[in-house]
Write a protein that holds these residues in place. Structure first.
Motif, PDB file in Angstrom:
ATOM      1  N   SER A   1       0.749  -1.020   0.162  1.00 36.99           N
ATOM      2  CA  SER A   1      -0.179   0.041  -0.051  1.00 36.99           C
ATOM      3  C   SER A   1       1.048   1.244   0.034  1.00 36.99           C
ATOM      4  CB  SER A   1      -0.972   0.007   1.338  1.00 36.99           C
ATOM      5  OG  SER A   1      -1.805   1.180   1.267  1.00 36.99           O
TER       6      SER A   1
ATOM      7  N   GLU B   1      -2.247   0.424  -4.532  1.00 34.88           N
ATOM      8  CA  GLU B   1      -2.632  -0.543  -3.685  1.00 34.88           C
ATOM      9  C   GLU B   1      -2.208  -1.732  -4.541  1.00 34.88           C
ATOM     10  OE1 GLU B   1      -5.123  -0.823  -0.702  1.00 34.88           O
ATOM     11  OE2 GLU B   1      -4.039   1.019  -0.247  1.00 34.88           O
TER      12      GLU B   1
ATOM     13  N   TRP C   1       3.364   0.789   3.006  1.00 30.92           N
ATOM     14  CA  TRP C   1       3.226  -0.283   4.102  1.00 30.92           C
ATOM     15  C   TRP C   1       3.364  -1.347   3.052  1.00 30.92           C
ATOM     16  CZ3 TRP C   1       1.243   0.200   9.176  1.00 30.92           C
ATOM     17  CH2 TRP C   1       1.162   1.606   9.529  1.00 30.92           C
ATOM     18  N   PHE C   2       3.913  -2.354   3.756  1.00 27.98           N
ATOM     19  CA  PHE C   2       3.856  -3.839   2.970  1.00 27.98           C
ATOM     20  C   PHE C   2       3.336  -4.702   4.169  1.00 27.98           C
ATOM     21  CE2 PHE C   2       6.382  -7.717   2.018  1.00 27.98           C
ATOM     22  CZ  PHE C   2       6.155  -7.889   0.637  1.00 27.98           C
ATOM     23  N   GLU C   3       2.554  -5.610   3.984  1.00 26.45           N
ATOM     24  CA  GLU C   3       1.996  -6.633   4.883  1.00 26.45           C
ATOM     25  C   GLU C   3       1.605  -6.211   6.088  1.00 26.45           C
ATOM     26  OE1 GLU C   3       5.087  -9.910   4.497  1.00 26.45           O
ATOM     27  OE2 GLU C   3       3.686 -11.008   2.791  1.00 26.45           O
ATOM     28  N   GLY C   4       1.220  -5.159   6.170  1.00 30.32           N
ATOM     29  CA  GLY C   4       1.001  -4.432   7.327  1.00 30.32           C
ATOM     30  C   GLY C   4       1.833  -3.718   8.030  1.00 30.32           C
ATOM     31  N   LYS C   5       3.090  -3.776   7.582  1.00 32.29           N
ATOM     32  CA  LYS C   5       4.022  -3.134   8.379  1.00 32.29           C
ATOM     33  C   LYS C   5       4.571  -1.605   7.558  1.00 32.29           C
ATOM     34  CE  LYS C   5       6.600  -6.360   8.405  1.00 32.29           C
ATOM     35  NZ  LYS C   5       7.330  -7.735   8.575  1.00 32.29           N
ATOM     36  N   ARG C   6       4.912  -0.960   8.220  1.00 37.30           N
ATOM     37  CA  ARG C   6       5.506   0.444   7.412  1.00 37.30           C
ATOM     38  C   ARG C   6       6.897  -0.036   7.325  1.00 37.30           C
ATOM     39  NH1 ARG C   6       4.774   6.847   9.366  1.00 37.30           N
ATOM     40  NH2 ARG C   6       5.845   7.439   7.453  1.00 37.30           N
ATOM     41  N   VAL C   7       7.267   0.458   6.025  1.00 38.89           N
ATOM     42  CA  VAL C   7       8.604   0.001   5.441  1.00 38.89           C
ATOM     43  C   VAL C   7       9.506   1.371   5.065  1.00 38.89           C
ATOM     44  CG1 VAL C   7       8.125  -2.432   5.048  1.00 38.89           C
ATOM     45  CG2 VAL C   7       7.869  -0.485   3.390  1.00 38.89           C
ATOM     46  N   ASP C   8       8.758   2.508   4.740  1.00 42.29           N
ATOM     47  CA  ASP C   8       9.673   3.618   4.334  1.00 42.29           C
ATOM     48  C   ASP C   8      10.286   4.045   5.483  1.00 42.29           C
ATOM     49  OD1 ASP C   8       7.808   6.221   5.516  1.00 42.29           O
ATOM     50  OD2 ASP C   8       6.593   4.444   5.139  1.00 42.29           O
TER      51      ASP C   8
ATOM     52  N   GLU D   1       3.435   7.543   3.085  1.00 40.80           N
ATOM     53  CA  GLU D   1       4.004   6.210   3.569  1.00 40.80           C
ATOM     54  C   GLU D   1       3.887   4.967   3.039  1.00 40.80           C
ATOM     55  OE1 GLU D   1       1.103   6.087   7.074  1.00 40.80           O
ATOM     56  OE2 GLU D   1       1.949   7.700   7.821  1.00 40.80           O
TER      57      GLU D   1
ATOM     58  N   ARG E   1       0.922   5.187   0.000  1.00 43.48           N
ATOM     59  CA  ARG E   1      -0.124   6.330   0.451  1.00 43.48           C
ATOM     60  C   ARG E   1       0.430   7.609   0.394  1.00 43.48           C
ATOM     61  NH1 ARG E   1      -1.705   3.057   5.918  1.00 43.48           N
ATOM     62  NH2 ARG E   1      -2.196   0.830   4.824  1.00 43.48           N
TER      63      ARG E   1
END
Lengths: 303, 261, 421
Positions: free
Chosen positions: B5, B25, B61-68, B59, B7
């Motif tokens: 995702s 998405e 998000w990958f698999e519900g985790k923020r990765v940036d 932002e 954003r």
């Protein structure tokens, strides 16, 4: 003939030391494209650690006489620990902040660290050379006119062992693969999940461990530790690394022995005052015809 | 639920806006194409997704985790892997070694185990090598394991790069122009490989592509960028009809003429 | 990256050139910097070339004024870094102790200004220029002959009284600089005496000479060779070691191949101790002889026992050791260490300088101390001084006049230097 064999042995002895130190230069150059000119001083600190350890045992116990194997092993390990600690501090304070700076900046920083360490030890010892206690018997194996001190055999064998271990480390371990990958392409390596900062620290640590251990054994061989003792071997090892192809592990090894042996032989022909001239003429000759060194790889191969 | 995702992500380089408020998405196990004219911000988007750049705002998000903002190797560990437009292999290593670097994350050999060669280590090493061999076979490089990477043919190098990316065991694979410079035959093979990635390995694939034949043939969903902004998204046949997309590509002719390149 | 490789090549070529120059022990250049003058000091303009600096200094430096309340500065040019600092630091300490003991001259305090001269040309020139700029009244030093030869250029240009305790090479005084004196003995005598002792007394006929490539070491061995061969002895080969190295394996192997009956070394402690030990390790049975550069307990300590039996030449100790003993006791009380080689010459040099300042300095109307540089030099030239190192008088060249024994030969016995001649 025997004199030639003896010269060859002399060359291999010092060549092994150059080779072990050269690995530190070449590994760090590989991952950072930077010459760590303070590397020779890690060797010197190793020699001092060895002296203080063995002298401590000598003064406060009889372990040097009863179990010299143990005290020597402890001295070598401590030499490595001290060198590694120093290298990591060095990397963190003097080099990492300059990683994005122009290349000359970390180089100057390294020269500064080198001068600093030398003078710290000069002060700490009040410019007095420290003499190793007699741990190793100064007896020798004799074959005709050829003479090899036991400590010299130890030094030669240990150099081989270190080189072998390093090769195994680089080729077969997770950290070794990481070092090779970072050396080739830092960004891609990190995309493959390799922690670049940690890999760079590992590289410094491995190089320092080798230099520290070599310092202890060399110290036992020459029986003294002085603040200036890291300088010339450092320069020579750097030369060996360039000769072999900076960044190349087999190159550093071969370069070290090549330099040691050519020095020994040129001493016979021209006298020791010209051995450095011979060494550098060789270096220039190699760089003219193979700018990437004996074992290095051309960097423009894909073009 | 979307695996990725993005954003409201923007990225500026000293005032030059390369990406402006892009959201998208990506559903798990789909093949998604990112297209757009040169300078549209496609590679910038990839560099943001893999952590080369940090977003100026927004932002990821990958698999519900923020990765940036995570370091590169942490993003790799989180399950995102990529290839490059200009191939970036470890060219002094062999094919299999390249793949083994990729599986580096999942190894635990150190100098002690390397010397002692404990049964555990030997087994682990064997498994790593075995899986590397399998990965190479999967991308069609069986028998080329011990070739130095820079000795491989161009198409093979592209495949090796994918194999290396797979060794990281990602859930999402980013392919930057996987068919660039390939002849039609090679392109067809590559399309087959990309499909296999999703069908056999259940991978989510995001790719940047210029050849419309590839994009239309393989992608189930397309995002179109132009001048750093998202101008369209949707299924290939819908995007193809989008007036803004046609305008953006006007003059290039690429979109309608089915990849004249 | 291409540029990187090219830079490496260039660096290597430069290094080679340097090495060739070093190996040929060519003269030293003296390009240097000059700092601004200190309080009351002669103003020396920053100059790229020594000659320019020299002229300016001479013009303005006929006399030196120490302002009321300021201290008289005495420069100390000695080796404070590198392994040779083990000789250089005690020289500094001895000079500082003499200054401290003297306390004041005509109500003016005195302070030492030690500078590292690196035991070599370029660093010694830098140190000399720094001292000139600092406005010192006189210089104790430079420590090494090579440094002295080079540094005397700016120092004599400034008409600076310079007294070395340890620069022994003949070439230092052969330059005829009127501002230079030494409380060390000229190696022309020492080298000849060593050769005589080796040939006649020890009966050695076949020797190998080893020098450390310094002006001192090489010079001493040259004198030795000339005298030894003139007497009929044979010099089998002349070898060299590099200062700072610790493994002389190939050189030792080569020496072993010559089967000499004596190895003579011109150089300092660090290399001397390593060489004697490695000769012993290699099974070389020849005797070992060194000179004043190793005439110190540290040589014996660092050799790990291998120095036992070495012959060591040095300047003669006075027969009456009362003054020496008093100095040694004071040194030990101050520094908790034994007074080493050259320290007695250093204290004598300092005392001679201080006495001369006392003699020629005058206080002017506004309470400043004025010292005429030429008068100061003349006063030292006329000195006759009984010091810790014996009676000191200077000849016209600034060399120490030989009184009584020409030199002294010690042998290492039971780990101590013991006089045998």
């Amino acid at each position: 003939m025997q004199e030639w064999i003896q010269l060859l042995i002399d060359g291999i002895t010092i060549g092994g030391v150059y080779a072990v130190i050269a690995l530190g230069y070449t590994l760090v150059y590989g991952v950072l494209r930077m010459i760590n000119f303070a590397h020779g001083e890690l060797f010197m600190m190793g020699a001092f650690t060895g002296y203080y350890t063995l002298n401590g045992f000598e003064k406060h116990s009889s372990l040097n006489d009863s179990v010299p194997v143990l005290t020597i092993a402890i001295a070598i390990v401590l030499g490595m620990v001290v060198a590694v600690t120093l290298a990591l501090v060095m990397e963190r304070i003097a080099y990492r902040p300059l990683r994005r700076a122009p290349r000359l900046a970390p180089l100057i920083s390294a020269i500064g660290v080198s001068i600093l360490l030398r003078n710290i030890m000069l002060r700490a010892t009040n410019a007095q050379g420290k003499v190793y206690p007699k741990v190793f018997p100064r007896t020798a194996v004799e074959i005709g006119e050829i003479r090899l001190l036991y400590v010299q055999i130890f030094l030669i064998v240990l150099s081989f062992v270190f080189l072998g271990l390093l090769y195994l480390f680089i080729q077969r371990t997770k950290a070794g693969v990481a070092i090779r990958a970072v050396a080739e392409d830092r960004d891609t390596a990190s995309l493959m999940g390799i922690n670049v900062d940690r890999t760079i620290m590992t590289t410094f640590a491995v190089g320092a461990a080798l230099a520290g251990a070599a310092g202890v054994v060399y110290g036992m061989f020459v029986t003294t530790a002085t603040s200036g003792m890291g300088f010339i071997p450092g320069i020579k090892a750097f030369t060996a690394a360039v000769l072999g192809g900076i960044g190349s592990v087999p190159g550093a090894m071969a370069g070290g022995y090549f330099l040691g042996i050519s020095e020994a032989i040129s001493t016979k022909f021209f006298g020791a005052q010209y051995k450095d001239v011979v060494a550098f003429v060789l270096l220039v000759a190699v760089l003219i015809f193979r700018p990437w060194g004996l074992f290095g790889k051309r960097e423009d191969k894909r073009a | 639920m979307a695996i990725l995702s993005v954003r409201h992500v923007s990225r500026a380089f000293e005032g030059l806006i390369a990406l402006n408020d892009v959201s998208m998405e990506v559903e798990a196990e789909t093949i998604v194409g990112v297209i757009g004219p040169n300078g549209a911000g496609k590679t910038t988007l990839f560099n943001l997704l893999t952590g080369f750049y940090r977003p100026t705002s927004g932002e990821i998000w990958f698999e519900g985790k923020r990765v940036d903002g995570l370091p590169l190797h942490r993003i790799a560990a989180a399950g995102i892997s990529r290839t490059f437009q200009n191939i970036r292999l470890f060219s002094n290593m062999t094919a299999i070694e390249n793949v083994l670097v990729g599986s580096h994350l999942h190894l635990s050999t150190n100098i002690a185990t390397a010397i002692l060669r404990l049964p555990f280590t030997v087994k682990q090493e064997k498994r790593a090598v075995q899986s590397a061999v399998e990965t190479l076979r999967f991308v069609g490089l069986a028998g080329r394991e011990n070739e130095l990477a820079w000795n491989l043919a161009y198409g093979e190098q592209r495949r090796l790069e994918i194999a290396r990316a797979l060794a990281v065991r990602p859930r999402m694979l980013l392919l930057d122009e996987p068919t660039a410079g390939m002849n039609p035959g090679e392109s067809v093979d590559m399309i087959r490989l990309i499909r296999a990635l999703r069908d056999d390995l259940r991978m989510t694939v995001v790719l940047i592509e210029h050849q419309m034949r590839v994009v239309m043939g393989v992608c189930e969903y397309i995002t179109v960028l132009d001048h750093g902004e998202k101008i369209s998204e949707g299924r290939p046949e819908d995007v193809q009809k989008d007036q803004r997309v046609i305008e953006a590509y006007l003059g290039t002719g690429a979109l309608l003429s089915e990849g004249a390149s | 990256m291409k540029i990187g490789k090219r830079a490496l090549l260039l660096a290597a070529m430069l290094a080679t050139l340097t090495m060739v120059l070093a190996a040929c022990s060519s003269g030293t250049s003296s390009k240097d910097k000059t700092a601004t003058a200190g309080a009351g000091g002669a103003k020396t303009p920053a100059a790229g070339a020594t000659t320019a600096a020299t002229k300016a200094a001479t013009g303005a430096a006929g006399s030196i004024t120490v302002k009321k309340g300021d201290k008289i500065k005495i420069g100390i040019s000695t080796t404070l870094t590198t392994d040779n600092a083990e000789l250089g630091i005690p020289i500094r300490d001895a000079a500082l102790l003499a200054i401290k003991t003297k306390g004041t001259i005509k109500g003016f305090g005195i302070e030492g200004d030690p500078q590292d001269d690196g035991c070599a040309g370029p660093a010694s020139v830098t140190a000399a220029n720094k001292l000139i700029a600092d406005g010192v009244v006189a210089v104790i030093g430079p420590m090494c002959s090579g440094g002295a030869v080079a540094a005397l250029d700016p120092l004599s240009g400034a008409n600076m009284l310079t007294v070395s305790a340890s620069a022994t090479n003949p070439s230092v005084t052969a330059q005829g600089k009127k501002n230079f004196f030494r409380t060390a003995w000229n190696d022309a005598t020492q080298g000849a005496e060593m050769a005589k002792y080796a040939y006649t007394t020890l009966g050695k006929k076949n020797v190998v000479l080893v020098n450390d490539q310094s002006t001192y070491g090489k010079g001493l061995m040259d004198v030795f060779k000339a005298s030894f061969t003139a007497a009929g002895g044979k010099v089998a080969s002349e070898e060299a070691v590099t200062v700072g190295e610790k493994d002389f394996g190939p050189t030792v192997t080569k020496i072993k191949g010559e089967s000499p009956d004596l190895v003579v070394f011109g150089g300092f402690i660090a290399e001397g101790a390593v060489l004697v030990r490695q000769l012993k390790d290699a099974g070389v049975t020849a005797s070992f002889m060194g000179a004043d550069g190793i005439a110190d307990q540290k040589y014996i300590d660092q050799s790990g026992g291998a120095a036992e039996g070495s012959y060591v030449s040095r300047g003669p100790k006075p027969t009456d050791t009362k003054l020496y003993d008093a100095f040694a006791a004071a040194y030990k009380a101050e520094y908790k260490k034994d007074a080493g080689q050259f320290t007695e010459q250093a204290t004598d040099a300092t005392n001679i300088v201080l006495a001369a300042i006392e003699k020629v300095a005058t206080v002017d109307g506004s309470g400043n101390l004025v010292i005429d540089r030429q008068k100061l030099i003349d006063a030292v030239a006329a000195t006759s001084y009984a010091g810790a190192s014996g009676q000191i008088d200077f000849d016209a060249k600034g060399d120490r006049k030989v009184v009584g024994a020409v030199n002294e030969i010690d042998q290492v016995k039971s780990g101590k230097l013991t006089r045998i001649q």
